[in-house]
Write a protein that holds these residues in place. Structure first.
Motif, PDB file in Angstrom:
ATOM      1  N   SER A 130      47.371  35.866  34.429  1.00  0.00           N
ATOM      2  CA  SER A 130      48.471  35.187  35.118  1.00  0.00           C
ATOM      3  C   SER A 130      47.988  33.882  35.744  1.00  0.00           C
ATOM      4  O   SER A 130      48.682  32.863  35.706  1.00  0.00           O
ATOM      5  CB  SER A 130      49.060  36.101  36.200  1.00  0.00           C
ATOM      6  N   PHE A 131      46.786  33.899  36.307  1.00  0.00           N
ATOM      7  CA  PHE A 131      46.214  32.713  36.942  1.00  0.00           C
ATOM      8  C   PHE A 131      46.039  31.588  35.925  1.00  0.00           C
ATOM      9  O   PHE A 131      46.413  30.435  36.181  1.00  0.00           O
ATOM     10  CB  PHE A 131      44.860  33.077  37.560  1.00  0.00           C
ATOM     11  N   LEU A 132      45.488  31.913  34.759  1.00  0.00           N
ATOM     12  CA  LEU A 132      45.253  30.897  33.727  1.00  0.00           C
ATOM     13  C   LEU A 132      46.559  30.381  33.132  1.00  0.00           C
ATOM     14  O   LEU A 132      46.613  29.253  32.641  1.00  0.00           O
ATOM     15  CB  LEU A 132      44.357  31.470  32.626  1.00  0.00           C
ATOM     16  N   ASN A 133      47.616  31.208  33.196  1.00  0.00           N
ATOM     17  CA  ASN A 133      48.940  30.779  32.729  1.00  0.00           C
ATOM     18  C   ASN A 133      49.743  30.116  33.839  1.00  0.00           C
ATOM     19  O   ASN A 133      50.932  29.826  33.664  1.00  0.00           O
ATOM     20  CB  ASN A 133      49.717  31.976  32.172  1.00  0.00           C
ATOM     21  N   GLU A 134      49.099  29.907  34.984  1.00  0.00           N
ATOM     22  CA  GLU A 134      49.702  29.273  36.163  1.00  0.00           C
ATOM     23  C   GLU A 134      50.906  30.043  36.696  1.00  0.00           C
ATOM     24  O   GLU A 134      51.819  29.466  37.298  1.00  0.00           O
ATOM     25  CB  GLU A 134      50.058  27.812  35.887  1.00  0.00           C
ATOM     26  N   ASP A 135      50.930  31.355  36.461  1.00  0.00           N
ATOM     27  CA  ASP A 135      51.904  32.227  37.109  1.00  0.00           C
ATOM     28  C   ASP A 135      51.245  32.717  38.398  1.00  0.00           C
ATOM     29  O   ASP A 135      50.776  33.854  38.504  1.00  0.00           O
ATOM     30  CB  ASP A 135      52.257  33.395  36.183  1.00  0.00           C
ATOM     31  N   TYR A 136      51.227  31.825  39.389  1.00  0.00           N
ATOM     32  CA  TYR A 136      50.422  32.071  40.578  1.00  0.00           C
ATOM     33  C   TYR A 136      50.937  33.221  41.438  1.00  0.00           C
ATOM     34  O   TYR A 136      50.143  33.923  42.077  1.00  0.00           O
ATOM     35  CB  TYR A 136      50.329  30.789  41.415  1.00  0.00           C
ATOM     36  N   ALA A 137      52.245  33.419  41.474  1.00  0.00           N
ATOM     37  CA  ALA A 137      52.788  34.515  42.280  1.00  0.00           C
ATOM     38  C   ALA A 137      52.318  35.858  41.733  1.00  0.00           C
ATOM     39  O   ALA A 137      51.881  36.740  42.494  1.00  0.00           O
ATOM     40  CB  ALA A 137      54.315  34.436  42.294  1.00  0.00           C
ATOM     41  N   LYS A 138      52.412  36.034  40.414  1.00  0.00           N
ATOM     42  CA  LYS A 138      51.950  37.272  39.775  1.00  0.00           C
ATOM     43  C   LYS A 138      50.440  37.434  39.948  1.00  0.00           C
ATOM     44  O   LYS A 138      49.942  38.530  40.224  1.00  0.00           O
ATOM     45  CB  LYS A 138      52.312  37.241  38.293  1.00  0.00           C
ATOM     46  N   ALA A 139      49.698  36.330  39.783  1.00  0.00           N
ATOM     47  CA  ALA A 139      48.233  36.385  39.926  1.00  0.00           C
ATOM     48  C   ALA A 139      47.843  36.815  41.332  1.00  0.00           C
ATOM     49  O   ALA A 139      46.975  37.676  41.512  1.00  0.00           O
ATOM     50  CB  ALA A 139      47.632  35.021  39.597  1.00  0.00           C
ATOM     51  N   GLU A 140      48.489  36.241  42.348  1.00  0.00           N
ATOM     52  CA  GLU A 140      48.159  36.613  43.730  1.00  0.00           C
ATOM     53  C   GLU A 140      48.447  38.088  43.984  1.00  0.00           C
ATOM     54  O   GLU A 140      47.668  38.787  44.632  1.00  0.00           O
ATOM     55  CB  GLU A 140      48.957  35.758  44.723  1.00  0.00           C
ATOM     56  N   GLN A 141      49.561  38.577  43.445  1.00  0.00           N
ATOM     57  CA  GLN A 141      49.920  39.980  43.624  1.00  0.00           C
ATOM     58  C   GLN A 141      48.855  40.907  43.030  1.00  0.00           C
ATOM     59  O   GLN A 141      48.419  41.862  43.673  1.00  0.00           O
ATOM     60  CB  GLN A 141      51.273  40.246  42.958  1.00  0.00           C
ATOM     61  N   GLU A 142      48.416  40.604  41.796  1.00  0.00           N
ATOM     62  CA  GLU A 142      47.444  41.465  41.123  1.00  0.00           C
ATOM     63  C   GLU A 142      46.066  41.377  41.790  1.00  0.00           C
ATOM     64  O   GLU A 142      45.387  42.397  41.969  1.00  0.00           O
ATOM     65  CB  GLU A 142      47.337  41.102  39.640  1.00  0.00           C
ATOM     66  N   PHE A 143      45.639  40.169  42.154  1.00  0.00           N
ATOM     67  CA  PHE A 143      44.339  40.013  42.811  1.00  0.00           C
ATOM     68  C   PHE A 143      44.326  40.718  44.173  1.00  0.00           C
ATOM     69  O   PHE A 143      43.313  41.325  44.556  1.00  0.00           O
ATOM     70  CB  PHE A 143      44.010  38.533  43.009  1.00  0.00           C
ATOM     71  N   THR A 144      45.432  40.637  44.887  1.00  0.00           N
ATOM     72  CA  THR A 144      45.507  41.279  46.206  1.00  0.00           C
ATOM     73  C   THR A 144      45.388  42.801  46.075  1.00  0.00           C
ATOM     74  O   THR A 144      44.631  43.451  46.807  1.00  0.00           O
ATOM     75  CB  THR A 144      46.827  40.918  46.916  1.00  0.00           C
ATOM     76  N   LEU A 145      46.113  43.365  45.117  1.00  0.00           N
ATOM     77  CA  LEU A 145      46.026  44.812  44.883  1.00  0.00           C
ATOM     78  C   LEU A 145      44.622  45.212  44.435  1.00  0.00           C
ATOM     79  O   LEU A 145      44.086  46.234  44.862  1.00  0.00           O
ATOM     80  CB  LEU A 145      47.057  45.231  43.829  1.00  0.00           C
TER      81      LEU A 145
END
Length: 400
Positions: free
Chosen positions: A213-228
């Protein structure tokens, strides 16, 4: 106690008969102590000689697997990773014949063998691509188990294997292939919930989902997954926590949540990397931020963080403009020339028109509340909350 090949065959047969997955994993690990004993027993082993002598001594395919194991350990001992990788690949192919007909008790052995295969391929792109193919085949075998009892299903190996195959894809920069894995997961409704799997499997999966998600610049999804991933990560897994935070901290910075000093002290490597940027944002020092960007450019590019950190530069501009507002005793009317002057003093040689564009951008993205009177060259700010808290901006990622 020295272990002979005959003893090894007996131990292998006993582990299989007793469905002891952990014991089987130990016996087939190239670095296990008995591996060295077998290397000494067979000075120059060949598959043909070993097969002719020991074929049929235990059930198929374990007789062939034992022979391949001797060859793997020999190549590892003599520092021939390419040959060891080839033999390990053949060993796993033989194991697949047994694995596909059995239940989840075999998973510990599968995990161990796939991990060893990936480690042997570590320094070779070609081998790593081949390893990814082998691991992907194991993924399919785990997914298609429809006969085992639920508690003994091979499906309990899915997310561990997914983590391994994604590591391989990222290693060889074939990241797009991960989408095939994710589509297969979404298309199979019979998989147990992710939360039912071991935490280590969950963390690895969420980390790579966050990376995609981060590399696809879907930052909201990336933050959610990294936080979990971070909050489920074992407290002693410091290196894994650091890898997650390497991407999570820049995302949180983009949202205006700067990491605490206490957190950064726990991770000195990240403190060294991000401290200059955080200090520059706190003081609105654009020049210091640009200097840090130049200093860490190579490392940020390596970590795929350059674009994210460069975008966070806007927070510095917001901090600078807020200092102008404070200097005017929080006036609601500030000439554009003052913002222009602040940019020039901070090392940004821009025109008045460009300064006006900077202010307009700050207002558009929610860093400031107000409007620009172009005719009067004046910025009119809101009476209340002219500079909202960074974390209060609605949908901050949507405006990047």
């Amino acid at each position: 106690m020295t272990v002979s090949f005959s003893t090894f065959l007996l131990q292998l047969a006993q582990a299989v008969a007793g469905e002891d997955g952990q014991r089987l994993a130990y016996l087939l690990r190239p670095t296990s102590p008995h591996g060295k004993d077998l290397v000494k027993e067979f000075r120059n082993p060949s598959r043909e000689a070993l097969t002719s002598q020991y074929s049929g001594s235990i059930d198929t395919p374990w007789d062939d697997i034992a022979v391949r194991y001797v060859l793997v350990t020999t190549h590892v001992a003599r520092k021939r990773p390419g040959e060891a990788f080839s033999e390990q690949s053949q060993l796993i192919s033989l194991f697949f014949r047994f694995f596909s007909q059995n239940t989840g008790w075999t998973l510990p052995a599968l995990f161990s063998m796939l991990r060893d295969l990936r480690d042997l391929a570590h320094d070779s792109t070609e081998c790593m691509e081949s390893a990814a193919g082998v691991v992907a085949k194991a993924f399919s075998m785990c997914m298609t188990d429809r006969t085992s009892p639920p508690e003994l299903s091979r499906k309990w190996g899915i997310y561990y294997v997914v983590g391994l195959v994604m590591k391989c894809y990222f290693r060889v920069r074939r990241i797009n292939l991960s989408k095939n894995i994710l589509r297969a997961l979404e298309a199979n409704p019979d998989i147990p919930l992710l939360s039912a799997y071991p935490r280590s499997h969950q963390v690895t999966y969420r980390y790579y989902l966050g990376m995609l998600s981060f590399l696809n610049e879907d930052y909201a999804k990336a933050e959610q997954e990294f936080t979990l991933a971070f909050y489920h990560c074992h407290v002693d897994a410091h290196r894994n926590q650091e890898r997650i935070l390497t991407c999570l901290i820049p995302l949180r910075i983009l949202r205006g949540h700067l990491p605490s000093a206490e957190l950064m002290q726990r991770f000195p490597v990240l403190d060294e990397l991000f401290s200059l940027f955080i200090a520059a944002i706190r003081t609105g020092d654009i020049s210091a931020y640009d200097t840090a960007l130049e200093r860490w450019e190579h490392r940020l590019v390596e970590l795929n963080l350059w674009i994210t950190i460069e975008k966070a530069r806007e927070l510095c501009i917001r901090g600078l403009f807020r200092r102008v507002w404070v200097a005017t005793e929080r006036s609601t009317r500030i000439p554009i020339s003052m913002f222009h002057c602040s940019l020039r003093l901070s090392g940004n040689d821009v025109s008045v028109e460009e300064a006006e564009c900077f202010v307009a951008n700050m207002i558009y993205k929610g860093y400031m509340r107000g409007y620009i009177s172009h005719e009067k060259q004046m910025v009119v700010l809101a009476n209340a909350n002219a500079f909202p808290r960074l974390g209060e901006r609605p949908s901050p990622y949507a405006l990047l």
